[in-house]
Design an enzyme around this catalytic site. Structure first.
Site, short mmCIF file in Angstrom:
data_model
loop_
_atom_site.label_atom_id
_atom_site.label_comp_id
_atom_site.label_asym_id
_atom_site.label_seq_id
_atom_site.Cartn_x
_atom_site.Cartn_y
_atom_site.Cartn_z
N THR A 193 -4.54 -4.87 -5.10
CA THR A 193 -4.96 -4.44 -4.64
C THR A 193 -5.22 -4.80 -2.49
O THR A 193 -4.69 -4.22 -1.50
CB THR A 193 -7.02 -5.07 -4.43
OG1 THR A 193 -7.10 -4.41 -5.83
CG2 THR A 193 -7.74 -4.14 -3.11
N GLN A 198 1.28 -0.34 -12.16
CA GLN A 198 1.44 -0.22 -14.03
C GLN A 198 3.25 0.02 -13.84
O GLN A 198 3.75 0.68 -15.24
CB GLN A 198 1.09 1.21 -14.25
CG GLN A 198 -0.41 0.65 -13.44
CD GLN A 198 -1.10 0.31 -15.39
OE1 GLN A 198 -1.20 -0.09 -16.17
NE2 GLN A 198 -2.56 -0.11 -14.33
N SER A 230 1.97 -6.19 -9.56
CA SER A 230 0.51 -6.97 -9.54
C SER A 230 0.96 -7.89 -10.32
O SER A 230 1.13 -8.04 -11.20
CB SER A 230 -1.29 -6.45 -9.52
OG SER A 230 -1.78 -7.23 -9.67
N THR A 265 -2.14 -19.48 2.92
CA THR A 265 -0.89 -21.23 2.18
C THR A 265 -0.92 -20.27 0.97
O THR A 265 -1.94 -19.90 0.22
CB THR A 265 -1.88 -21.93 1.65
OG1 THR A 265 -1.66 -23.03 3.35
CG2 THR A 265 -0.60 -23.53 0.90
N CYS A 287 -11.22 -0.74 -12.89
CA CYS A 287 -11.63 -1.19 -11.52
C CYS A 287 -13.14 0.23 -11.20
O CYS A 287 -13.99 -0.27 -10.61
CB CYS A 287 -11.02 -0.15 -10.29
SG CYS A 287 -9.23 -1.51 -10.47
#
Length: 380
Positions: A70, A178, A199, A237, A324
């Site tokens: 995202t 995906q 991701s 960080t 989602c």
């Protein structure tokens, strides 16, 4: 338990968790600190970046760490829109993008950018010819996902790359969340792709970490400002332990990728064959040009959430298409874009497989499915 919701998230590999724990407990310094503990942490980041780059066949400085898909999608769309606004304010995304892309595009439209949504075929593939007609002199960005998260259709990234080959002023972004471990990298990382989003928790890393591929020399405005980490592209960080674990997960995925794809396809074919025996079942996913891990289907007049909970009673976990948007009770946006009625779209459920699944689970799923199908006879 049978877990068939791997497109929503995967379970971290044991070796990945071990890496995370070791780094988190032993490497305590901030990577930006000047002292030895900071240097140790920075070495972890450099080694992880190098490993990810080598696995993808890219340069180290082309990998930028983020918190996940995202953030990556938001950064690329917003960062490019504002970086290139002096050259044009027209953006094209497909009608079947993940909400992280689609909602960001809608937000950019509210900020004065012009956004067009490229249509898809009845089978769920972006219409490249229609996309080409949307391109203008003011177009600065085209964003198309590699693998659709709702039905698994593999988008024509190579064809779109050819379309954009002689249009260097247009940035090409691919949401590849995906794709890793499910289709070959060359299918979603062509030489024409300028940015790609990944991701970690989709390929057995921990949640809250991801990365963006940014082709060398491509300009983009930062989404986050602050201490100037990640070559000033993503301040904050760095999550050294999560990044090290993600690099480990990616290597493990690539080590078994070819074998895993064959096993996934075998399981998907068995599922497809079993479900095709029922008259009141609609299959929304195919085999040719579809990812091997996603199969979406529905039972006539039975809402998807009913099926999800029916399987859950048997300790089997599936989902209603996109995780989602499932809790919002919305019909599958991809199916609506394909021209499927809202009533039929609301029956859709998604089985998403992983190499940790096996044929025994497929057989058990089909046995339970027959039981559930017979129980819904009155509704149908």
């Amino acid at each position: 338990m049978i877990y068939f919701d791997n497109s929503a998230t995967t379970q971290p590999y044991p070796d990945v968790l071990k890496t995370y724990q070791e780094v988190a407990s032993k490497i305590v310094g901030n990577p930006s600190s000047l002292h030895q503990l900071g240097t140790q942490s920075m070495r972890i980041l450099k080694a992880s970046r190098r490993q990810i780059a080598e696995l993808l066949g890219k340069a180290e400085d082309e990998i930028i760490f983020t918190s996940g898909g995202t953030e990556g999608d938001n950064w690329v769309l917003k960062g490019l829109a504002f970086e290139k606004s002096c050259y044009g304010r027209h953006i094209i995304v497909s009608h079947i993008e993940h909400p992280a892309v689609k909602e960001t595009a809608k937000w950019l439209a509210e900020q004065g950018f012009e956004v067009d949504f490229a249509p898809v075929s009845q089978s769920g593939f972006v219409d490249v010819e229609a996309l080409s007609r949307l391109i203008k002199d003011e177009t600065i960005l085209v964003s198309v996902m590699a693998v659709n998260n709702e039905i698994g259709s593999i988008q024509p990234i190579a064809e779109i790359s050819q379309l954009l080959e002689n249009k260097p002023t247009i940035s090409f972004h691919v949401d590849a969340v995906q794709a890793i471990g499910k289709i070959a990298p060359e299918a979603y990382l062509t030489d024409r792709v300028d940015f790609a989003t990944f991701s970690g928790h989709k390929f057995h890393a921990v949640r809250g970490v991801g990365f963006v591929y940014k082709k060398a020399g491509k300009k983009i405005a930062p989404l986050l400002h602050g201490g100037g980490q990640e070559s000033r592209f993503r301040s904050g960080t760095e999550n050294a332990a999560g990044i090290a674990a993600m690099a480990k997960a990616l290597r493990l995925i690539f080590d078994k990728e070819e074998k895993a794809r064959k096993e996934l396809l075998t399981m998907k074919k068995a599922l497809l064959a079993g479900l095709s025996n029922y008259n009141d079942v609609t299959i929304f996913s195919g085999l040719e040009n579809f990812a091997p891990h996603i199969l979406t289907f529905g039972i006539k007049d039975v809402r998807g959430e009913i099926l999800v909970h029916a399987f859950e009673e048997h300790d089997i976990y599936i989902s209603t298409t996109s995780a989602c948007s499932s809790k919002a009770g919305k019909p599958a946006g991809t199916l609506i874009a394909m021209g499927i009625s809202q009533k039929l779209s609301q029956t859709a459920v998604r089985v998403s497989l992983d190499e940790t699944n096996d044929m025994g689970q497929i057989e058990q799923f089909l046995t339970i499915f027959q039981h559930i199908y017979n129980k819904t006879k009155k509704v149908r």
